[in-house]
Design a protein around this motif. Structure first.
Motif, PDB file in Angstrom:
ATOM      1  N   GLY A 250       0.780  -1.225   0.000  1.00 14.60           N
ATOM      2  CA  GLY A 250       0.000   0.000   0.000  1.00 14.60           C
ATOM      3  C   GLY A 250       0.814   1.279   0.000  1.00 14.60           C
ATOM      4  O   GLY A 250       0.258   2.363  -0.146  1.00 14.60           O
ATOM      5  N   ALA A 251       2.135   1.195   0.154  1.00 13.66           N
ATOM      6  CA  ALA A 251       2.942   2.431   0.212  1.00 13.66           C
ATOM      7  C   ALA A 251       4.403   2.138  -0.119  1.00 13.66           C
ATOM      8  O   ALA A 251       4.817   2.191  -1.271  1.00 13.66           O
ATOM      9  CB  ALA A 251       2.814   3.079   1.595  1.00 13.66           C
ATOM     10  N   SER A 252       5.207   1.824   0.908  1.00 14.48           N
ATOM     11  CA  SER A 252       6.660   1.714   0.736  1.00 14.48           C
ATOM     12  C   SER A 252       7.052   0.554  -0.170  1.00 14.48           C
ATOM     13  O   SER A 252       7.960   0.681  -0.997  1.00 14.48           O
ATOM     14  CB  SER A 252       7.332   1.548   2.101  1.00 14.48           C
ATOM     15  N   GLY A 253       6.405  -0.593  -0.010  1.00 18.06           N
ATOM     16  CA  GLY A 253       6.718  -1.730  -0.855  1.00 18.06           C
ATOM     17  C   GLY A 253       6.447  -1.443  -2.316  1.00 18.06           C
ATOM     18  O   GLY A 253       7.242  -1.798  -3.195  1.00 18.06           O
ATOM     19  N   ALA A 254       5.312  -0.799  -2.585  1.00 17.19           N
ATOM     20  CA  ALA A 254       4.983  -0.444  -3.969  1.00 17.19           C
ATOM     21  C   ALA A 254       6.011   0.507  -4.555  1.00 17.19           C
ATOM     22  O   ALA A 254       6.380   0.402  -5.733  1.00 17.19           O
ATOM     23  CB  ALA A 254       3.585   0.175  -4.031  1.00 17.19           C
ATOM     24  N   ALA A 255       6.498   1.449  -3.754  1.00 14.64           N
ATOM     25  CA  ALA A 255       7.515   2.392  -4.244  1.00 14.64           C
ATOM     26  C   ALA A 255       8.802   1.669  -4.608  1.00 14.64           C
ATOM     27  O   ALA A 255       9.433   1.969  -5.632  1.00 14.64           O
ATOM     28  CB  ALA A 255       7.782   3.464  -3.187  1.00 14.64           C
ATOM     29  N   VAL A 256       9.207   0.705  -3.784  1.00 10.29           N
ATOM     30  CA  VAL A 256      10.425  -0.056  -4.083  1.00 10.29           C
ATOM     31  C   VAL A 256      10.211  -0.940  -5.310  1.00 10.29           C
ATOM     32  O   VAL A 256      11.109  -1.082  -6.152  1.00 10.29           O
ATOM     33  CB  VAL A 256      10.851  -0.885  -2.854  1.00 10.29           C
ATOM     34  N   GLN A 257       9.036  -1.534  -5.431  1.00 11.31           N
ATOM     35  CA  GLN A 257       8.731  -2.318  -6.629  1.00 11.31           C
ATOM     36  C   GLN A 257       8.838  -1.449  -7.882  1.00 11.31           C
ATOM     37  O   GLN A 257       9.416  -1.855  -8.894  1.00 11.31           O
ATOM     38  CB  GLN A 257       7.327  -2.912  -6.520  1.00 11.31           C
ATOM     39  N   ASN A 258       8.304  -0.239  -7.815  1.00  9.19           N
ATOM     40  CA  ASN A 258       8.400   0.683  -8.954  1.00  9.19           C
ATOM     41  C   ASN A 258       9.851   1.075  -9.224  1.00  9.19           C
ATOM     42  O   ASN A 258      10.283   1.160 -10.385  1.00  9.19           O
ATOM     43  CB  ASN A 258       7.552   1.921  -8.700  1.00  9.19           C
ATOM     44  N   LEU A 259      10.616   1.306  -8.172  1.00 13.99           N
ATOM     45  CA  LEU A 259      12.040   1.623  -8.329  1.00 13.99           C
ATOM     46  C   LEU A 259      12.764   0.477  -9.024  1.00 13.99           C
ATOM     47  O   LEU A 259      13.584   0.701  -9.932  1.00 13.99           O
ATOM     48  CB  LEU A 259      12.655   1.892  -6.955  1.00 13.99           C
ATOM     49  N   ASN A 260      12.465  -0.743  -8.608  1.00 12.38           N
ATOM     50  CA  ASN A 260      13.094  -1.907  -9.240  1.00 12.38           C
ATOM     51  C   ASN A 260      12.786  -1.959 -10.733  1.00 12.38           C
ATOM     52  O   ASN A 260      13.670  -2.214 -11.563  1.00 12.38           O
ATOM     53  CB  ASN A 260      12.608  -3.193  -8.570  1.00 12.38           C
ATOM     54  N   LEU A 261      11.543  -1.714 -11.085  1.00  9.46           N
ATOM     55  CA  LEU A 261      11.162  -1.735 -12.505  1.00  9.46           C
ATOM     56  C   LEU A 261      11.892  -0.641 -13.274  1.00  9.46           C
ATOM     57  O   LEU A 261      12.365  -0.858 -14.398  1.00  9.46           O
ATOM     58  CB  LEU A 261       9.649  -1.553 -12.637  1.00  9.46           C
ATOM     59  N   MET A 262      12.014   0.539 -12.676  1.00 14.43           N
ATOM     60  CA  MET A 262      12.644   1.668 -13.349  1.00 14.43           C
ATOM     61  C   MET A 262      14.154   1.499 -13.514  1.00 14.43           C
ATOM     62  O   MET A 262      14.755   2.109 -14.402  1.00 14.43           O
ATOM     63  CB  MET A 262      12.323   2.957 -12.585  1.00 14.43           C
ATOM     64  N   THR A 263      14.760   0.689 -12.663  1.00 12.02           N
ATOM     65  CA  THR A 263      16.209   0.485 -12.742  1.00 12.02           C
ATOM     66  C   THR A 263      16.582  -0.821 -13.433  1.00 12.02           C
ATOM     67  O   THR A 263      17.767  -1.150 -13.522  1.00 12.02           O
ATOM     68  CB  THR A 263      16.839   0.517 -11.340  1.00 12.02           C
ATOM     69  N   GLY A 264      15.581  -1.566 -13.891  1.00 11.41           N
ATOM     70  CA  GLY A 264      15.858  -2.809 -14.598  1.00 11.41           C
ATOM     71  C   GLY A 264      16.150  -3.992 -13.704  1.00 11.41           C
ATOM     72  O   GLY A 264      16.576  -5.046 -14.196  1.00 11.41           O
ATOM     73  N   MET A 265      15.913  -3.859 -12.409  1.00 11.05           N
ATOM     74  CA  MET A 265      16.102  -4.974 -11.490  1.00 11.05           C
ATOM     75  C   MET A 265      14.863  -5.866 -11.507  1.00 11.05           C
ATOM     76  O   MET A 265      13.790  -5.465 -11.964  1.00 11.05           O
ATOM     77  CB  MET A 265      16.340  -4.453 -10.066  1.00 11.05           C
ATOM     78  N   ASP A 266      15.006  -7.083 -10.994  1.00 10.27           N
ATOM     79  CA  ASP A 266      13.826  -7.921 -10.783  1.00 10.27           C
ATOM     80  C   ASP A 266      12.894  -7.173  -9.831  1.00 10.27           C
ATOM     81  O   ASP A 266      13.339  -6.603  -8.832  1.00 10.27           O
ATOM     82  CB  ASP A 266      14.239  -9.264 -10.179  1.00 10.27           C
ATOM     83  N   GLU A 267      11.588  -7.187 -10.145  1.00 13.25           N
ATOM     84  CA  GLU A 267      10.662  -6.366  -9.361  1.00 13.25           C
ATOM     85  C   GLU A 267      10.579  -6.775  -7.893  1.00 13.25           C
ATOM     86  O   GLU A 267      10.146  -5.999  -7.045  1.00 13.25           O
ATOM     87  CB  GLU A 267       9.267  -6.387  -9.966  1.00 13.25           C
ATOM     88  N   SER A 268      11.004  -7.994  -7.558  1.00 13.34           N
ATOM     89  CA  SER A 268      10.909  -8.462  -6.177  1.00 13.34           C
ATOM     90  C   SER A 268      12.167  -8.182  -5.354  1.00 13.34           C
ATOM     91  O   SER A 268      12.214  -8.524  -4.171  1.00 13.34           O
ATOM     92  CB  SER A 268      10.614  -9.964  -6.157  1.00 13.34           C
ATOM     93  N   THR A 269      13.172  -7.551  -5.950  1.00 12.84           N
ATOM     94  CA  THR A 269      14.421  -7.300  -5.244  1.00 12.84           C
ATOM     95  C   THR A 269      14.180  -6.490  -3.960  1.00 12.84           C
ATOM     96  O   THR A 269      13.555  -5.436  -3.983  1.00 12.84           O
ATOM     97  CB  THR A 269      15.417  -6.526  -6.127  1.00 12.84           C
ATOM     98  N   GLY A 270      14.612  -7.026  -2.836  1.00 15.21           N
ATOM     99  CA  GLY A 270      14.470  -6.344  -1.554  1.00 15.21           C
ATOM    100  C   GLY A 270      13.088  -6.382  -0.969  1.00 15.21           C
ATOM    101  O   GLY A 270      12.833  -5.720   0.045  1.00 15.21           O
ATOM    102  N   LEU A 271      12.180  -7.150  -1.564  1.00 16.52           N
ATOM    103  CA  LEU A 271      10.805  -7.199  -1.105  1.00 16.52           C
ATOM    104  C   LEU A 271      10.424  -8.617  -0.682  1.00 16.52           C
ATOM    105  O   LEU A 271      10.828  -9.581  -1.325  1.00 16.52           O
ATOM    106  CB  LEU A 271       9.858  -6.708  -2.200  1.00 16.52           C
ATOM    107  N   THR A 272       9.613  -8.705   0.338  1.00 20.18           N
ATOM    108  CA  THR A 272       9.169 -10.000   0.844  1.00 20.18           C
ATOM    109  C   THR A 272       7.818 -10.366   0.253  1.00 20.18           C
ATOM    110  O   THR A 272       6.921  -9.541   0.183  1.00 20.18           O
ATOM    111  CB  THR A 272       9.068  -9.960   2.380  1.00 20.18           C
ATOM    112  N   LYS A 273       7.693 -11.627  -0.157  1.00 19.06           N
ATOM    113  CA  LYS A 273       6.416 -12.115  -0.670  1.00 19.06           C
ATOM    114  C   LYS A 273       5.688 -12.891   0.412  1.00 19.06           C
ATOM    115  O   LYS A 273       6.312 -13.583   1.233  1.00 19.06           O
ATOM    116  CB  LYS A 273       6.652 -13.024  -1.896  1.00 19.06           C
ATOM    117  N   GLY A 274       4.369 -12.784   0.413  1.00 19.21           N
ATOM    118  CA  GLY A 274       3.577 -13.496   1.408  1.00 19.21           C
ATOM    119  C   GLY A 274       2.587 -14.431   0.767  1.00 19.21           C
ATOM    120  O   GLY A 274       2.306 -14.362  -0.409  1.00 19.21           O
TER     121      GLY A 274
END
Length: 315
Positions: free
Chosen positions: A291-315
């Motif tokens: 809802g906030a911080s995780g989505a921002a990091v996911q967007n950052l990952n996409l913008m930098t060409g990283m895997d979208e899950s980098t640094g994020l936990t899946k549930g």
């Protein structure tokens, strides 16, 4: 080469959680201002224009001001405020919203992070409208509850100071003019804004949203299985959005607001009664994660060409 990232407003709730997700990553170099310079306009302008990507965790007016200060055409922006969510020239940062949205985010210079509440509503409703199961003018209701951390520093301070004396369930937005309504209307594929009834719970973090549907009112009445099949197909390959199996449940510990806290996941549940022609679509996620911080990091990952899950936990 690392990506230079400046979080403008990193001392707030969202900014702090973004920093926590980024500070140990080898591919990211954080530009940080000490406490004495965090509110210094010149220091912020320098940091904004020195960054490869800026993440704005500011009130709406301050976010607009920060964008106006940009004179480096290579600096890209993720805005976590509501200032630009339906603005021209900005890409909506809900990667799972539609096929191709993640690619659009990856290419964009300006990305507006979604509000917490709209993601559950859009994820539930848009696929059904695009599949023709719901007409775009169908009257919709969205009832949702979030932890008090979604209300910012003042609300957090109130709940943590008052403890058990605070209301366990506090409805708000009762003027039917909540600031998240424009993005629900813009991105869910609907032509009438829903009746949206948000609430704050006496717990810190996590949220659940409910979209009740009177399917009997439709000429070609879909079943619960029809609804479930469309959602399951849409999110079959999604990293973070999952659709639970279609089973009859009276209650479940997997359908509680806090169950996905600390993750970037969003779980959808279809609760159906074909005899009455009724369905409830439930969305569960972390208001500070997906809802906030995780989505921002996911967007950052996409913008930098990283895997979208980098640094994020899946549930």
């Amino acid at each position: 080469m690392t990506t230079q990232v400046f979080i403008d407003g990193e001392a707030g709730t969202t900014g702090l959680q973004i920093r926590e997700r980024l500070e140990n990553r080898a591919d990211i170099s954080l530009i940080q201002l000490d406490d004495a310079r965090r509110k210094d306009a010149d220091a912020r302008k320098t940091a904004l224009n020195s960054a490869d990507i800026v993440i704005l965790c500011l009130p709406d007016a301050a976010a607009k001001e920060a964008v106006a200060w940009l004179d480096n055409p290579k600096t890209r922006v993720i805005d976590a405020s509501s200032a630009h969510r339906v603005a021209d020239g900005w890409t909506y940062g809900f990667a799972e919203m539609a096929p191709g949205q993640a690619d659009a985010i990856a290419r964009a210079r300006f990305v507006s992070n979604p509000g917490c509440y709209p993601q559950g509503f859009i994820a539930s409703v848009r696929p059904l409208i695009e599949a023709g199961l719901l007409p775009a003018d169908f009257p919709l209701t969205y009832n949702a509850i979030s932890g008090y951390s979604g209300g910012g520093k003042a609300m957090i301070a109130d709940f943590e100071a008052e403890g058990s004396t605070m209301p366990p369930y506090l409805p708000y937005g009762l003027t039917l003019e909540h600031k998240h309504l424009p993005e629900m209307l813009s991105y869910a594929g609907i032509v009438h804004q829903p009746v949206f009834q948000p609430a704050v719970g006496r717990y810190a973090q996590g949220m659940i949203g409910a979209v009740p549907l009177q399917l009997w009112a439709l000429e070609d009445e879909p079943t619960g299985a029809d609804i479930h099949a469309v959602l399951a197909e849409r999110y079959a390959n999604s990293t973070f959005v999952k659709v639970a199996p279609l089973i009859a449940l009276e209650r479940s510990t997997e359908i509680t607001p806090e169950v996905l806290n600390g993750t970037n996941s969003l779980h959808l549940h279809v609760c159906a009664n074909d005899e009455t022609g009724q369905v409830i679509l439930l969305s569960v996620y972390d208001n500070l994660g997906k809802g906030a911080s995780g989505a921002a990091v996911q967007n950052l990952n996409l913008m930098t060409g990283m895997d979208e899950s980098t640094g994020l936990t899946k549930g």
